[in-house]
Design a protein around this motif. Structure first.
Motif, PDB file in Angstrom:
ATOM      1  N   UNK A 189       0.837  -1.201   0.000  1.00  0.00           N
ATOM      2  CA  UNK A 189       0.000   0.000   0.000  1.00  0.00           C
ATOM      3  C   UNK A 189       0.872   1.252   0.000  1.00  0.00           C
ATOM      4  N   UNK A 190       1.885   1.255   0.844  1.00  0.00           N
ATOM      5  CA  UNK A 190       2.770   2.405   0.967  1.00  0.00           C
ATOM      6  C   UNK A 190       3.519   2.668  -0.336  1.00  0.00           C
ATOM      7  N   UNK A 191       4.077   1.620  -0.928  1.00  0.00           N
ATOM      8  CA  UNK A 191       4.838   1.786  -2.170  1.00  0.00           C
ATOM      9  C   UNK A 191       3.945   2.254  -3.312  1.00  0.00           C
ATOM     10  N   UNK A 192       2.737   1.720  -3.390  1.00  0.00           N
ATOM     11  CA  UNK A 192       1.841   2.135  -4.467  1.00  0.00           C
ATOM     12  C   UNK A 192       1.411   3.584  -4.285  1.00  0.00           C
ATOM     13  N   UNK A 193       1.142   3.999  -3.044  1.00  0.00           N
ATOM     14  CA  UNK A 193       0.737   5.388  -2.810  1.00  0.00           C
ATOM     15  C   UNK A 193       1.856   6.350  -3.192  1.00  0.00           C
ATOM     16  N   UNK A 194       3.111   5.993  -2.874  1.00  0.00           N
ATOM     17  CA  UNK A 194       4.245   6.831  -3.277  1.00  0.00           C
ATOM     18  C   UNK A 194       4.388   6.823  -4.797  1.00  0.00           C
ATOM     19  N   UNK A 198       4.232  10.114  -7.013  1.00  0.00           N
ATOM     20  CA  UNK A 198       5.434  10.495  -7.767  1.00  0.00           C
ATOM     21  C   UNK A 198       5.103  10.672  -9.247  1.00  0.00           C
ATOM     22  N   UNK A 199       4.390   9.720  -9.823  1.00  0.00           N
ATOM     23  CA  UNK A 199       4.038   9.816 -11.242  1.00  0.00           C
ATOM     24  C   UNK A 199       3.161  11.025 -11.519  1.00  0.00           C
ATOM     25  N   UNK A 203       4.614  14.068 -13.710  1.00  0.00           N
ATOM     26  CA  UNK A 203       4.025  13.967 -15.041  1.00  0.00           C
ATOM     27  C   UNK A 203       4.467  12.750 -15.812  1.00  0.00           C
ATOM     28  N   UNK A 204       4.703  11.651 -15.084  1.00  0.00           N
ATOM     29  CA  UNK A 204       5.179  10.405 -15.687  1.00  0.00           C
ATOM     30  C   UNK A 204       4.005   9.434 -15.840  1.00  0.00           C
ATOM     31  N   UNK A 205       3.980   8.755 -16.957  1.00  0.00           N
ATOM     32  CA  UNK A 205       2.960   7.737 -17.172  1.00  0.00           C
ATOM     33  C   UNK A 205       3.380   6.444 -16.480  1.00  0.00           C
ATOM     34  N   UNK A 206       2.546   5.946 -15.603  1.00  0.00           N
ATOM     35  CA  UNK A 206       2.876   4.731 -14.866  1.00  0.00           C
ATOM     36  C   UNK A 206       2.638   3.501 -15.729  1.00  0.00           C
ATOM     37  N   UNK A 601      11.397   1.418  -7.634  1.00  0.00           N
ATOM     38  CA  UNK A 601      12.138   2.414  -8.421  1.00  0.00           C
ATOM     39  C   UNK A 601      11.663   3.826  -8.089  1.00  0.00           C
ATOM     40  N   UNK A 602      10.349   4.032  -8.082  1.00  0.00           N
ATOM     41  CA  UNK A 602       9.843   5.372  -7.780  1.00  0.00           C
ATOM     42  C   UNK A 602      10.079   5.732  -6.312  1.00  0.00           C
ATOM     43  N   UNK A 603      10.134   4.738  -5.429  1.00  0.00           N
ATOM     44  CA  UNK A 603      10.479   5.015  -4.034  1.00  0.00           C
ATOM     45  C   UNK A 603      11.892   5.586  -3.958  1.00  0.00           C
ATOM     46  N   UNK A 604      12.818   4.993  -4.682  1.00  0.00           N
ATOM     47  CA  UNK A 604      14.182   5.531  -4.738  1.00  0.00           C
ATOM     48  C   UNK A 604      14.194   6.949  -5.268  1.00  0.00           C
ATOM     49  N   UNK A 605      13.503   7.167  -6.371  1.00  0.00           N
ATOM     50  CA  UNK A 605      13.524   8.480  -7.012  1.00  0.00           C
ATOM     51  C   UNK A 605      12.850   9.544  -6.142  1.00  0.00           C
ATOM     52  N   UNK A 606      11.793   9.156  -5.460  1.00  0.00           N
ATOM     53  CA  UNK A 606      11.067  10.121  -4.628  1.00  0.00           C
ATOM     54  C   UNK A 606      11.938  10.620  -3.480  1.00  0.00           C
ATOM     55  N   UNK A 607      12.652   9.717  -2.838  1.00  0.00           N
ATOM     56  CA  UNK A 607      13.463  10.144  -1.697  1.00  0.00           C
ATOM     57  C   UNK A 607      14.786  10.764  -2.138  1.00  0.00           C
TER      58      UNK A 607
END
Length: 717
Positions: A189-194, A198-199, A203-206, A601-607
């Protein structure tokens, strides 16, 4: 996102823990007892937390169905302290009054009046300051019809109130009973919400939007408010407030209220907020079951009936139609469907990194030394991994199965778990006989067992039989995980002579393992023959492998050391081999693997953007999922780590990048300056006063030498 390296063994541990915590699996496929009959192992799985979650789901269903009396009886039996909260009791009694009126009969109306006199009115006197006004307002329900959308009590009549009160009661019960969802559920849940946030912001297409939208629902359960909400807020650490607010998208006041409800415990507050997010449990179970079959955690005989895009060779179980159509959402939501189902992508995959050990041993994979994960080389982008796709490729009608794999099919299946599903929830559904379903599953198991016995006697495997394909791939992966590289190459070539021509990188890795194994045994001459015959020519055809070849040859300097054990991730190689062979046979990897790659991947990029470390990654074991074992012998590709990190404490500093994007009016301009050391308190002050994300606050501080007061003055000037 697809190239994100992940520790699949750590994910296996989370998945096994999830399946056991939710009582979704049984240990032995060959057990003679019916799957749904209680056993000592299943009884031990039914912990107090699991039992509490079942009770919460039952209470929730009763409230969503408008059966307030049943919900109150359950609360009185299992959680009487909830009824001591007059604020919650008042809301329950008010909803009970509305539900009695909704029935429309004379008897129900008399019961509603009695409810007013004996329960609702007394609660309204001391529930909370606005309660008595709400009590007088709800009396208008006597006058206005439930179908009158223009009435002043239309919101009271709305069935949405049922969902709100059900969500609130569930939130409170979870916190008081410590009945949180399993760690994997919260992690996902946490990873999907981030990922979604992030997307959206970037402005990134998931690439997984179709999955995440179906899995994580938009609405959340109402938050639980502390009883001392009118008192002054305790002096919580601003670091905790901001960390919670940004992690679960709360306002600052919402984060303060959440911390107050958790008595200042940041991690408990975080769990409370994560569990408020609603997830489609039916879809989650489907993804987990698909992954478990792919990894060899559960047997495909029963579970394959609902794997995406695959029809089970066995007949689907038939249950009462009223049961099959039953579905809800969140922790009360389960769809009972024993028939075949398909998802949009039609994908399945396989990879059990633990070898074919016992399930109990597999559950401890996260604690094993030398955690090994999927390794991707720098040459991945130029290699022929995409050639593993079965589109346009020739698939023989029949595949020769190695004798070793064929004779071990029954033994390996007996070690796998059997998918049980959420059968305990059936007892909450009127008119459903669990014994009938258990009998049906038992008959299905016996039918499949006889089919398995017949299949084990065959020398040739039908390439169109999904279960046979699974056994081929799992058998190959088993050999690779044990370091039997020469046997793997021999058997893969026997099965498909063109496979390694399309996957030279896998052949190089397998020959590396064979080389290291020979060196470790002291047979250096044979090792050099392997290097000359295979490693050299492969490296010559792909220069990116030359560095790995040189580092592999260094093992000759220390032949007495176990170079294979210390220097090469066998389980990672086994996973890569399994994925490639699976695709060659038309079995794609499960959707859950795609979700984990994209979200991590987006978790890495977000932080990286936030320029700090995630406060909650250890709690959710996200750090273990990212523990990539990159040995020097296979380190042609290394992931760039985030150099900027932060921790709690006033002495913490953050280095602002020398090249930054700062906002100037309505445009963004790039500004270069010297590195500026930003104090954590200054960052938090700018975030709080200007309501900015952490990254923007750091960028602004970088323009004003880290002085928070100057930043604030310039903004408001």
């Amino acid at each position: 996102m697809d190239s994100m390296p992940i520790n699949w063994e750590a994910l296996d541990a989370l998945i096994i823990d999830f399946a056991k915590s939710e009582n979704l699996v049984e240990d032995s496929f060959s057990s003679s007892s019916p799957p749904s009959s209680p056993s000592p192992s299943s009884s031990s799985i039914s912990s107090s937390s699991y039992h509490s979650r079942l009770i919460i789901r039952q209470i929730r269903r009763s409230l969503e169905a408008g059966d307030i009396d049943a919900a109150i009886d359950l609360l009185r039996s299992h959680a009487p302290f909830i009824l001591d909260d007059h604020r919650l009791l008042f809301r329950l009694q008010k909803q009970r009054f509305i539900e009695l009126l909704r029935r429309g009969s004379v008897e129900a109306r008399d019961s509603a009046i009695k409810c007013l006199r004996t329960a609702l009115a007394p609660c309204a006197l001391d529930a909370y300051p606005e309660a008595y006004e709400e009590f007088k307002h709800v009396l208008l329900a006597f006058i206005y019809d439930k179908d009158d959308q223009a009435s002043p009590v239309a919101s009271e009549w709305s069935e949405r109130r049922r969902l709100d009160i059900a969500g609130l009661v569930s939130t409170v019960l979870r916190a008081h009973l410590n009945a949180y969802d399993p760690v994997f559920s919260m992690t996902l849940i946490y990873l999907i919400s981030i990922h979604k946030g992030f997307c959206l912001r970037q402005g990134i297409s998931s690439p997984i939007s179709d999955l995440t939208q179906r899995l994580l629902l938009e609405e959340r359960d109402p938050p639980a408010t502390p009883q001392d909400s009118l008192s002054e807020a305790p002096p919580f650490d601003e670091v905790d407030i901001q960390a919670l607010a940004h992690a679960v998208e709360l306002t600052r006041q919402g984060a303060v209220d959440s911390l107050r409800f958790a008595k200042g415990d940041l991690f408990q507050a975080f769990q409370n907020e994560i569990c408020r997010m609603r997830v489609d449990v039916t879809k989650l179970d489907e993804l987990v079951r698909e992954y478990c079959v792919y990894r060899g955690i559960v047997d495909a005989g029963i579970a394959s009936s609902s794997l995406s895009g695959i029809e089970s060779p066995s007949k689907s179980l038939k249950v009462d139609q009223s049961v099959a159509g039953y579905s809800l959402s969140r922790d009360s939501s389960h769809e009972l469907d024993f028939g075949a189902s398909k998802t949009s992508d039609g994908e399945v995959s396989i990879s059990n990194d633990h070898g074919r050990g016992s399930p109990e041993k597999n559950s401890d994979v996260a604690s094993m030394q030398g955690i090994e994960v999927e390794v991707r080389y720098a040459s991945d982008s130029t290699s022929n991994h995409e050639d593993c796709s079965t589109s346009g490729s020739h698939q023989p009608e029949n595949l020769r199965v190695p004798q070793r794999s064929r004779t071990n099919v029954s033994a390996e299946r007996s070690k796998r778990k059997r998918w049980r599903g959420r059968q305990d929830d059936l007892e909450f559904i009127p008119g459903v006989s669990c014994n009938q379903i258990s009998k049906g599953i038992s008959t299905h198991s016996l039918t499949f067992a006889s089919k398995e016995k017949q299949a084990s006697e065959c020398l040739v495997v039908d390439a169109n039989n999904v279960e046979d394909k699974y056994e081929i791939v799992l058998g190959m992966k088993e050999l690779a995980s044990k370091g039997m590289a020469a046997e793997v190459v021999e058997e893969v070539n026997a099965m498909d002579p063109n496979f390694f021509g399309q996957n030279p990188l896998l052949l190089f890795q397998l020959k590396q393992v064979e080389f290291l194994k020979l060196v470790s045994s002291g047979d250096c001459s044979s090792a050099l023959r392997v290097a000359c015959s295979h490693l050299g020519p492969l490296a010559a055809s792909d220069p990116a492998l030359l560095k790995s070849l040189k580092e592999t040859l260094l093992a000759l300097l220390q032949p007495d050391e176990d170079a294979l054990r210390k220097g090469f991730p066998l389980h990672a190689l086994a996973t890569s081999l399994q994925v490639a062979i699976g695709r060659r046979l038309g079995i794609d990897e499960p959707q859950l693997m795609k979700i984990m790659r994209a979200t991590l991947h987006t978790h890495n990029e977000w932080f990286k953007l936030q320029m700090c470390k995630d406060h909650f990654e250890s709690l959710l074991r996200i750090d273990s999922l990212k523990e990539v074992n990159m040995p020097s012998l296979a380190a042609a590709a290394t992931s760039k780590s985030n150099a900027d990190s932060c921790s709690n404490g006033s002495s913490q500093v953050t280095i602002s990048s020398s090249t930054r994007m700062v906002e100037d009016g309505s445009s963004l301009s790039q500004v270069s300056s010297r590195d500026v050391v930003c104090d954590e308190n200054a960052i938090l002050k700018v975030m709080e006063f200007l309501a900015l994300p952490r990254a923007d606050a750091i960028h602004l501080l970088g323009q004003y030498n880290g002085n928070a007061e100057t930043v604030i003055q310039q903004i408001f000037a």
